[in-house]
Scaffold this active site. Structure first.
Site, PDB file in Angstrom:
ATOM      1  N   ASP A  79       0.812  -1.222   0.000  1.00 34.22           N
ATOM      2  CA  ASP A  79       0.000   0.000   0.000  1.00 34.22           C
ATOM      3  C   ASP A  79       0.844   1.270   0.000  1.00 34.22           C
ATOM      4  O   ASP A  79       0.298   2.365  -0.160  1.00 34.22           O
ATOM      5  CB  ASP A  79      -0.947   0.019   1.198  1.00 34.22           C
ATOM      6  CG  ASP A  79      -2.323  -0.483   0.792  1.00 34.22           C
ATOM      7  OD1 ASP A  79      -2.452  -0.951  -0.357  1.00 34.22           O
ATOM      8  OD2 ASP A  79      -3.259  -0.411   1.599  1.00 34.22           O
ATOM      9  N   ASP A 131     -11.679  38.361 -31.811  1.00 34.56           N
ATOM     10  CA  ASP A 131     -11.150  37.033 -32.129  1.00 34.56           C
ATOM     11  C   ASP A 131     -11.943  35.933 -31.422  1.00 34.56           C
ATOM     12  O   ASP A 131     -11.920  34.782 -31.832  1.00 34.56           O
ATOM     13  CB  ASP A 131      -9.668  36.934 -31.739  1.00 34.56           C
ATOM     14  CG  ASP A 131      -9.111  35.585 -32.132  1.00 34.56           C
ATOM     15  OD1 ASP A 131      -9.075  35.317 -33.348  1.00 34.56           O
ATOM     16  OD2 ASP A 131      -8.761  34.782 -31.251  1.00 34.56           O
ATOM     17  N   GLY A 165      -9.692  30.495 -35.014  1.00 34.32           N
ATOM     18  CA  GLY A 165     -10.796  30.940 -35.852  1.00 34.32           C
ATOM     19  C   GLY A 165     -10.519  30.895 -37.344  1.00 34.32           C
ATOM     20  O   GLY A 165     -11.297  30.355 -38.128  1.00 34.32           O
ATOM     21  N   LEU A 166      -9.366  31.430 -37.767  1.00 36.28           N
ATOM     22  CA  LEU A 166      -9.081  31.512 -39.200  1.00 36.28           C
ATOM     23  C   LEU A 166      -8.966  30.113 -39.799  1.00 36.28           C
ATOM     24  O   LEU A 166      -9.498  29.829 -40.870  1.00 36.28           O
ATOM     25  CB  LEU A 166      -7.772  32.286 -39.411  1.00 36.28           C
ATOM     26  CG  LEU A 166      -7.368  32.436 -40.867  1.00 36.28           C
ATOM     27  CD1 LEU A 166      -8.399  33.258 -41.621  1.00 36.28           C
ATOM     28  CD2 LEU A 166      -6.001  33.098 -40.970  1.00 36.28           C
TER      29      LEU A 166
HETATM   30  S1  SF4 Z   1      -7.626  -2.237  -2.329  1.00 39.31           S
HETATM   31 FE1  SF4 Z   1      -7.126  -1.019  -0.533  1.00 39.31          FE
HETATM   32  S2  SF4 Z   1      -5.885  -2.347   0.749  1.00 39.31           S
HETATM   33 FE2  SF4 Z   1      -5.940  -3.247  -1.277  1.00 39.31          FE
HETATM   34  S3  SF4 Z   1      -4.133  -2.443  -2.315  1.00 39.31           S
HETATM   35 FE3  SF4 Z   1      -5.797  -1.065  -2.834  1.00 39.31          FE
HETATM   36  S4  SF4 Z   1      -5.696   0.501  -1.286  1.00 39.31           S
HETATM   37 FE4  SF4 Z   1      -4.488  -1.195  -0.502  1.00 39.31          FE
END
Ligand code: SF4
Length: 554
Positions: free
Chosen positions: A36, A307, A442-443
């Protein structure tokens, strides 16, 4: 279960990380599986921060699940406290940790550390990143300020008229879209009308700063997705009024100043008058500024200048977080003269506000966090410009429609080195440039409509962007044989709109359709097919095309 390839928001613990990372003196212990820590990269790479976020992960692995994962929480809390010596600690869990229910917040509170512990309950399976940030800020502020909340219904003492009013700016976080520069711009705006800034939070604030929040006369709720819950609590607890106008766009910035004038009881008429004056003046080299009024935005004059005439009525589709989508809708329709053909948000908490604006424009808001649903709506509306998030940039690219980014989620290029606010006068300048840039000049638009056979400036080509024709991007044949695109343009119909089943185009109908400038052709094709199918016509001729045009124009 929901099949998801892209998600507009991360899990709520990423929102909590955005609060901790924006602040000083706050540490976050996150009960989470190994891996994570990927979220660190959002801050060190996308936002290019020069240090890791203040987050300690417990990083449990499969083999830990048989043992005492709760003990891992306690060890992490103890170590993080010893090593970082924070003034406040946030303790929470990620999605996987939520399933094993170790109650990390209660565990940490039971350890009797000499600092406040904020236990975060962020339901990862029903809530998302912005909600997580909002809850974290609210619980943090509430934990620190609860002991000093006056008894209910205590009126605020009147401000000494000799003193300048003081405001808190609530809401900017790490990883927020252009927060860094919006803060500078808003502080400048406040200085212009004689308002001092008491605390900016969470970005750049310490827990001590949060303790000073009640000293201000009012709170500016800069990003409602993050700040509204906190501002509402502060209003209830300390009778601090909330400024709710978000100053994105010239009109909104004027309303913002007017709202502050009313709440702070100060005269802002001069600033409002200045903002309306002719912003061009003469270029004054000695002062290196546009002399007439360096404090006003150039957007009003730029969008009035000749413009910009070709921008009138450009069909725009807007999607993003609610704050930015609502602001964009107002700028697009009131300040640039675009026609709104679609609006939506992934911020479900603010769906009502977006629905109201959609209704005003005769539209049904797209409230969804499913990018496929958004893509279908964009294709159906066949806009000439998409204003959205990083996802809509991909969607628009696939459909060959110009696009500008107005809201998170963003990639690294939307955390630019240069000063690029969205708020205030300078923000409106940045917006004018970045929205108009992807459109054909635009042009060129005019010439391509007149001379379709040019070998270089073929349909869909935008020479100022060095882009190839939209068809080349979309047509698989031309991807294989890119040199033939100028020829294949003559044969390929813009596939912007869904084909209506059972309807074909006669050769003369198709040839007539191709005379229509490419950026509105998708819309006209779809309308004509619908017109034909409603009347049981199966082959569309030139006549059908014009009958449809006349019928729809009525
Ligand atoms: S689902 Fe949640 S716990 Fe699983 S990797 Fe993604 S952020 Fe982490």
């Amino acid at each position: 279960m929901e099949l998801t390839l892209w998600t507009y928001e991360g899990p709520p613990h990423v929102g909590a990380m955005r609060i901790a990372t924006g602040m000083e003196g706050v540490h976050y212990v996150l009960h989470a599986p190994q891996g994570d820590t990927y979220a660190d990269l959002l801050f060190t790479m996308i936002e290019r921060r020069d240090r890791r976020p203040p987050v300690t992960y417990t990083t449990f692995q499969a083999r830990d699940l048989g043992g005492d994962t709760a003990e891992m929480v306690k060890t992490s809390v103890r170590d993080a406290y010893e090593r970082f010596k924070p003034q406040v600690m946030l303790v929470g869990e990620s999605c996987t940790a939520e399933l094993i229910q170790d109650q990390p917040g209660s565990l940490a509170k039971g350890m009797n550390l000499p600092i406040p512990i904020v236990s975060l309950e962020l339901p990862a399976y029903s809530k998302k990143e912005n909600w997580g940030a909002s809850e974290t800020l609210y619980h943090l502020v509430r934990t620190l300020l609860l002991p000093v909340v006056p008894p209910p219904n205590t009126p605020r003492p009147k401000r000494d008229p000799q003193l300048r009013p003081k405001a808190n700016i609530i809401g900017p976080t790490a990883l927020g879209f252009r927060c860094r520069d919006d803060i500078r711009e808003v502080i400048k705006l406040l200085a212009e009308i004689g308002v001092d800034v008491n605390v900016v939070a969470p970005m750049g604030a310490t827990p001590d700063d949060l303790l000073r929040i009640p000293d201000a006369d009012f709170n500016i709720c800069l990003y409602p997705e993050i700040a509204l819950t906190t501002c509402t609590w502060l209003q209830r607890s300390f009778a601090q009024p909330t400024i709710k106008t978000v100053p994105i766009g010239v009109g909104a910035t004027r309303d913002f100043i007017a709202e502050i004038g009313k709440v702070a009881d100060i005269d802002v008429s001069e600033a409002l008058k200045r903002s309306q004056s002719d912003t061009l003046g003469n270029w004054d080299v000695s002062r290196l500024s546009t002399a007439a009024n360096p404090n006003a935005s150039r957007l009003p004059w730029y969008s009035r200048s000749v413009d910009s005439t070709y921008l009138t009525g450009k069909r725009v589709f807007i999607f993003g977080d609610a704050t930015h989508a609502l602001a964009a809708a107002r700028i697009a329709t009131e300040e640039l003269g675009f026609t709104l053909v679609g609006i939506g948000t992934y911020s479900r908490e603010f769906a009502r506000e977006v629905r109201e604006v959609a209704k005003k424009h005769g539209l049904e808001a797209v409230i969804s966090d499913d990018y496929l649903a958004v893509e279908a709506k964009v294709a159906e509306a066949a806009p000439e410009l998409v204003l959205g998030t990083q996802m809509e940039r991909h969607i628009a690219k696939r459909l060959g429609i110009p696009c500008a980014v107005i809201s998170a989620p963003i990639h690294v290029q939307d955390v630019p080195a240069r000063y690029s606010p969205q708020m205030g006068w300078e923000g409106a300048n940045v917006i004018f440039d970045s929205w108009v840039h992807p459109l054909m000049m635009g042009l060129e638009e005019h010439l391509i409509g007149m001379f379709k056979e040019d070998f270089e400036f073929a349909e869909g080509h935008m020479s100022h962007l060095h882009t190839a024709p939209a068809q080349e991007l979309r047509s698989p044949e031309s991807a294989i044989a890119p040199t033939v695109h100028a020829v294949s343009n003559q044969a390929v119909l813009t596939p912007l709109a869904q084909e209506v089943e059972g309807i074909t185009w006669s050769a003369d109908g198709e040839a007539e359709l191709k005379k229509i400038p490419f950026f509105v052709r998708g819309k006209i094709k779809r309308n004509t097919e619908k017109f034909a199918s409603d009347r049981g016509i199966t082959s569309i001729t030139v006549e059908t095309l014009y009958e449809a045009k006349a019928a729809i124009g009525k």
